[in-house]
Scaffold this motif. Structure first.
Motif, PDB file in Angstrom:
ATOM      1  N   PRO A 132       2.272  17.228 -15.895  1.00 55.84           N
ATOM      2  CA  PRO A 132       2.157  18.694 -15.990  1.00 55.84           C
ATOM      3  C   PRO A 132       0.715  19.179 -16.008  1.00 55.84           C
ATOM      4  O   PRO A 132       0.416  20.260 -15.494  1.00 55.84           O
ATOM      5  CB  PRO A 132       2.859  19.020 -17.316  1.00 55.84           C
ATOM      6  N   THR A 133      -0.199  18.393 -16.580  1.00 56.35           N
ATOM      7  CA  THR A 133      -1.603  18.807 -16.675  1.00 56.35           C
ATOM      8  C   THR A 133      -2.243  18.899 -15.305  1.00 56.35           C
ATOM      9  O   THR A 133      -3.002  19.837 -15.019  1.00 56.35           O
ATOM     10  CB  THR A 133      -2.391  17.818 -17.555  1.00 56.35           C
ATOM     11  N   THR A 134      -1.977  17.936 -14.431  1.00 56.28           N
ATOM     12  CA  THR A 134      -2.569  17.947 -13.092  1.00 56.28           C
ATOM     13  C   THR A 134      -1.725  18.742 -12.099  1.00 56.28           C
ATOM     14  O   THR A 134      -2.229  19.204 -11.075  1.00 56.28           O
ATOM     15  CB  THR A 134      -2.762  16.505 -12.573  1.00 56.28           C
ATOM     16  N   ARG A 135      -0.423  18.908 -12.397  1.00 57.06           N
ATOM     17  CA  ARG A 135       0.448  19.649 -11.485  1.00 57.06           C
ATOM     18  C   ARG A 135       0.165  21.148 -11.492  1.00 57.06           C
ATOM     19  O   ARG A 135       0.161  21.791 -10.438  1.00 57.06           O
ATOM     20  CB  ARG A 135       1.920  19.418 -11.843  1.00 57.06           C
ATOM     21  N   ALA A 136      -0.118  21.719 -12.662  1.00 59.51           N
ATOM     22  CA  ALA A 136      -0.281  23.175 -12.776  1.00 59.51           C
ATOM     23  C   ALA A 136      -1.366  23.729 -11.856  1.00 59.51           C
ATOM     24  O   ALA A 136      -1.117  24.683 -11.104  1.00 59.51           O
ATOM     25  CB  ALA A 136      -0.552  23.557 -14.224  1.00 59.51           C
ATOM     26  N   PRO A 137      -2.593  23.177 -11.863  1.00 61.10           N
ATOM     27  CA  PRO A 137      -3.607  23.723 -10.952  1.00 61.10           C
ATOM     28  C   PRO A 137      -3.299  23.490  -9.483  1.00 61.10           C
ATOM     29  O   PRO A 137      -3.630  24.319  -8.633  1.00 61.10           O
ATOM     30  CB  PRO A 137      -4.899  22.997 -11.374  1.00 61.10           C
ATOM     31  N   LEU A 138      -2.631  22.379  -9.158  1.00 57.77           N
ATOM     32  CA  LEU A 138      -2.250  22.135  -7.771  1.00 57.77           C
ATOM     33  C   LEU A 138      -1.240  23.164  -7.286  1.00 57.77           C
ATOM     34  O   LEU A 138      -1.331  23.668  -6.161  1.00 57.77           O
ATOM     35  CB  LEU A 138      -1.660  20.729  -7.625  1.00 57.77           C
ATOM     36  N   LEU A 139      -0.275  23.487  -8.132  1.00 58.84           N
ATOM     37  CA  LEU A 139       0.707  24.509  -7.780  1.00 58.84           C
ATOM     38  C   LEU A 139       0.038  25.847  -7.526  1.00 58.84           C
ATOM     39  O   LEU A 139       0.381  26.567  -6.584  1.00 58.84           O
ATOM     40  CB  LEU A 139       1.739  24.651  -8.906  1.00 58.84           C
ATOM     41  N   ALA A 140      -0.928  26.193  -8.377  1.00 56.92           N
ATOM     42  CA  ALA A 140      -1.620  27.474  -8.244  1.00 56.92           C
ATOM     43  C   ALA A 140      -2.313  27.581  -6.892  1.00 56.92           C
ATOM     44  O   ALA A 140      -2.268  28.629  -6.229  1.00 56.92           O
ATOM     45  CB  ALA A 140      -2.627  27.640  -9.375  1.00 56.92           C
ATOM     46  N   ILE A 141      -2.949  26.500  -6.482  1.00 52.18           N
ATOM     47  CA  ILE A 141      -3.689  26.512  -5.227  1.00 52.18           C
ATOM     48  C   ILE A 141      -2.744  26.497  -4.029  1.00 52.18           C
ATOM     49  O   ILE A 141      -2.923  27.230  -3.055  1.00 52.18           O
ATOM     50  CB  ILE A 141      -4.660  25.319  -5.175  1.00 52.18           C
ATOM     51  N   LEU A 142      -1.709  25.664  -4.073  1.00 52.10           N
ATOM     52  CA  LEU A 142      -0.805  25.536  -2.932  1.00 52.10           C
ATOM     53  C   LEU A 142      -0.041  26.824  -2.659  1.00 52.10           C
ATOM     54  O   LEU A 142       0.256  27.147  -1.515  1.00 52.10           O
ATOM     55  CB  LEU A 142       0.177  24.387  -3.165  1.00 52.10           C
ATOM     56  N   ARG A 143       0.278  27.574  -3.708  1.00 55.91           N
ATOM     57  CA  ARG A 143       0.991  28.840  -3.502  1.00 55.91           C
ATOM     58  C   ARG A 143       0.156  29.814  -2.685  1.00 55.91           C
ATOM     59  O   ARG A 143       0.689  30.608  -1.910  1.00 55.91           O
ATOM     60  CB  ARG A 143       1.376  29.436  -4.855  1.00 55.91           C
ATOM     61  N   VAL A 176       0.820  -1.218   0.000  1.00 58.28           N
ATOM     62  CA  VAL A 176       0.000   0.000   0.000  1.00 58.28           C
ATOM     63  C   VAL A 176       0.852   1.266   0.000  1.00 58.28           C
ATOM     64  O   VAL A 176       0.498   2.268  -0.622  1.00 58.28           O
ATOM     65  CB  VAL A 176      -0.996   0.023   1.187  1.00 58.28           C
ATOM     66  N   GLY A 177       1.985   1.220   0.697  1.00 53.22           N
ATOM     67  CA  GLY A 177       2.846   2.398   0.748  1.00 53.22           C
ATOM     68  C   GLY A 177       3.385   2.763  -0.618  1.00 53.22           C
ATOM     69  O   GLY A 177       3.366   3.930  -1.016  1.00 53.22           O
ATOM     70  N   GLU A 178       3.835   1.748  -1.353  1.00 55.43           N
ATOM     71  CA  GLU A 178       4.372   1.989  -2.699  1.00 55.43           C
ATOM     72  C   GLU A 178       3.270   2.455  -3.644  1.00 55.43           C
ATOM     73  O   GLU A 178       3.475   3.384  -4.441  1.00 55.43           O
ATOM     74  CB  GLU A 178       5.022   0.712  -3.223  1.00 55.43           C
ATOM     75  N   ARG A 179       2.087   1.846  -3.556  1.00 55.75           N
ATOM     76  CA  ARG A 179       0.990   2.222  -4.455  1.00 55.75           C
ATOM     77  C   ARG A 179       0.522   3.650  -4.191  1.00 55.75           C
ATOM     78  O   ARG A 179       0.272   4.424  -5.118  1.00 55.75           O
ATOM     79  CB  ARG A 179      -0.187   1.247  -4.306  1.00 55.75           C
ATOM     80  N   LEU A 180       0.394   4.009  -2.920  1.00 60.17           N
ATOM     81  CA  LEU A 180      -0.072   5.347  -2.584  1.00 60.17           C
ATOM     82  C   LEU A 180       0.971   6.397  -2.972  1.00 60.17           C
ATOM     83  O   LEU A 180       0.627   7.446  -3.540  1.00 60.17           O
ATOM     84  CB  LEU A 180      -0.380   5.435  -1.084  1.00 60.17           C
ATOM     85  N   ALA A 181       2.242   6.125  -2.686  1.00 58.41           N
ATOM     86  CA  ALA A 181       3.302   7.071  -3.050  1.00 58.41           C
ATOM     87  C   ALA A 181       3.380   7.241  -4.567  1.00 58.41           C
ATOM     88  O   ALA A 181       3.516   8.359  -5.077  1.00 58.41           O
ATOM     89  CB  ALA A 181       4.643   6.588  -2.505  1.00 58.41           C
ATOM     90  N   ARG A 182       3.262   6.157  -5.299  1.00 56.08           N
ATOM     91  CA  ARG A 182       3.335   6.212  -6.759  1.00 56.08           C
ATOM     92  C   ARG A 182       2.155   7.000  -7.323  1.00 56.08           C
ATOM     93  O   ARG A 182       2.306   7.783  -8.267  1.00 56.08           O
ATOM     94  CB  ARG A 182       3.366   4.795  -7.338  1.00 56.08           C
ATOM     95  N   PHE A 183       0.980   6.786  -6.743  1.00 61.10           N
ATOM     96  CA  PHE A 183      -0.202   7.498  -7.250  1.00 61.10           C
ATOM     97  C   PHE A 183      -0.082   8.994  -7.007  1.00 61.10           C
ATOM     98  O   PHE A 183      -0.267   9.803  -7.920  1.00 61.10           O
ATOM     99  CB  PHE A 183      -1.473   6.961  -6.587  1.00 61.10           C
ATOM    100  N   VAL A 184       0.224   9.387  -5.768  1.00 60.27           N
ATOM    101  CA  VAL A 184       0.267  10.813  -5.419  1.00 60.27           C
ATOM    102  C   VAL A 184       1.372  11.530  -6.183  1.00 60.27           C
ATOM    103  O   VAL A 184       1.144  12.593  -6.769  1.00 60.27           O
ATOM    104  CB  VAL A 184       0.451  10.989  -3.900  1.00 60.27           C
ATOM    105  N   LEU A 185       2.550  10.956  -6.225  1.00 59.73           N
ATOM    106  CA  LEU A 185       3.641  11.597  -6.947  1.00 59.73           C
ATOM    107  C   LEU A 185       3.390  11.577  -8.456  1.00 59.73           C
ATOM    108  O   LEU A 185       3.841  12.470  -9.175  1.00 59.73           O
ATOM    109  CB  LEU A 185       4.964  10.926  -6.615  1.00 59.73           C
ATOM    110  N   GLY A 186       2.653  10.572  -8.922  1.00 54.68           N
ATOM    111  CA  GLY A 186       2.278  10.542 -10.333  1.00 54.68           C
ATOM    112  C   GLY A 186       1.393  11.704 -10.724  1.00 54.68           C
ATOM    113  O   GLY A 186       1.515  12.263 -11.821  1.00 54.68           O
ATOM    114  N   VAL A 187       0.486  12.090  -9.828  1.00 56.51           N
ATOM    115  CA  VAL A 187      -0.361  13.267 -10.075  1.00 56.51           C
ATOM    116  C   VAL A 187       0.501  14.511 -10.200  1.00 56.51           C
ATOM    117  O   VAL A 187       0.286  15.361 -11.072  1.00 56.51           O
ATOM    118  CB  VAL A 187      -1.400  13.427  -8.944  1.00 56.51           C
ATOM    119  N   TRP A 188       1.505  14.627  -9.335  1.00 51.54           N
ATOM    120  CA  TRP A 188       2.394  15.791  -9.371  1.00 51.54           C
ATOM    121  C   TRP A 188       3.331  15.772 -10.575  1.00 51.54           C
ATOM    122  O   TRP A 188       3.693  16.819 -11.107  1.00 51.54           O
ATOM    123  CB  TRP A 188       3.213  15.864  -8.087  1.00 51.54           C
ATOM    124  N   GLU A 189       3.734  14.596 -11.021  1.00 49.65           N
ATOM    125  CA  GLU A 189       4.641  14.496 -12.161  1.00 49.65           C
ATOM    126  C   GLU A 189       3.959  14.881 -13.475  1.00 49.65           C
ATOM    127  O   GLU A 189       4.621  15.315 -14.410  1.00 49.65           O
ATOM    128  CB  GLU A 189       5.181  13.067 -12.276  1.00 49.65           C
TER     129      GLU A 189
END
Length: 218
Positions: A125-136, A110-123
């Motif tokens: 560019p399409t899903t990373r851009a709006p997350l960056l905007a909000i987190l800033r 579960v640790g590997e699957r969850l880490a891979r999924f979350v970091l995959g969202v950040w990797e």
């Protein structure tokens, strides 16, 4: 017998002539129009919050960027805080499927699957851009941070905790989320080296055992 007073010219076109474009329909916008307007406002809000931060962004600026009246922003969302909350939810939506990764394989992964999924969202560019905007905005304003915190708690941490058959499940889920969110913040937002340039597979390999321990070990 032909009337000599009759004009040989055709009568002028009526105001309702079929050759003219129909008048714009009044009343409530269609469902498709409403959805398009909401999406436009949310996109503009995300861009404005990213460029200016929460404090310096106003509903009027969001409306101008979206090409609508300020009253329409209030109509769809309410206050600036509510606009931000809606923008956060849309931006964070891809990550909300993370709890499903827990059920896709054996417990010892579960640790590997969850880490891979979350970091995959950040990797991505399409899903990373709006997350960056909000987190800033979330890291520079208490109100924005509270909105983001409520969403993470309600939509992510509690859903992960619900899949753990342990008495301290919510604390475990929060610790796992802290590990992953902290890693994402330092890599993608703060861009601290060498973390920012490290291969994502190496990061997953190092982070996954910690997440696994939080979620499953005594």
């Amino acid at each position: 017998m032909t009337d000599p007073t009759a004009s040989s010219e055709p009568p002028p076109a009526s105001a309702e002539s079929p050759t003219e474009p129909p008048a714009r329909r009044r009343g409530r916008p269609s469902r498709a129009e409403s959805a398009g307007t909401r999406d436009r406002i949310l996109t503009a809000a995300r861009e404005e919050f990213s460029a200016r931060g929460y404090d310096k962004t106003s509903v009027r600026q969001i409306a101008k960027a979206a090409g609508v009246d300020s009253a329409l922003v209030h109509h769809y969302f309410g206050t600036k805080e509510q606009v931000f909350a809606a923008a956060v939810e849309v931006a964070f939506a891809p990550a909300l499927a993370a709890p499903d990764a827990l059920a896709e394989g054996p417990p010892d992964g579960v640790g590997e699957r969850l880490a891979r999924f979350v970091l995959g969202v950040w990797e991505n560019p399409t899903t990373r851009a709006p997350l960056l905007a909000i987190l800033r905005s979330a890291v520079t304003n208490d109100t924005a941070a509270a909105v983001f915190r409520r969403l993470v708690a309600a939509q992510l941490v509690r859903r992960v905790a619900a899949r753990l058959d342990l008495p301290d499940a919510e604390l475990r889920a929060e610790l796992a989320a802290a590990q992953l969110v902290g890693t994402a913040m330092m890599r993608y937002v703060l861009k601290l080296e060498p973390l920012a340039s490290a291969d994502v597979e190496e990061i997953i390999a190092r982070v996954a055992p910690v997440v696994q321990k939080h979620l499953t070990q005594p």
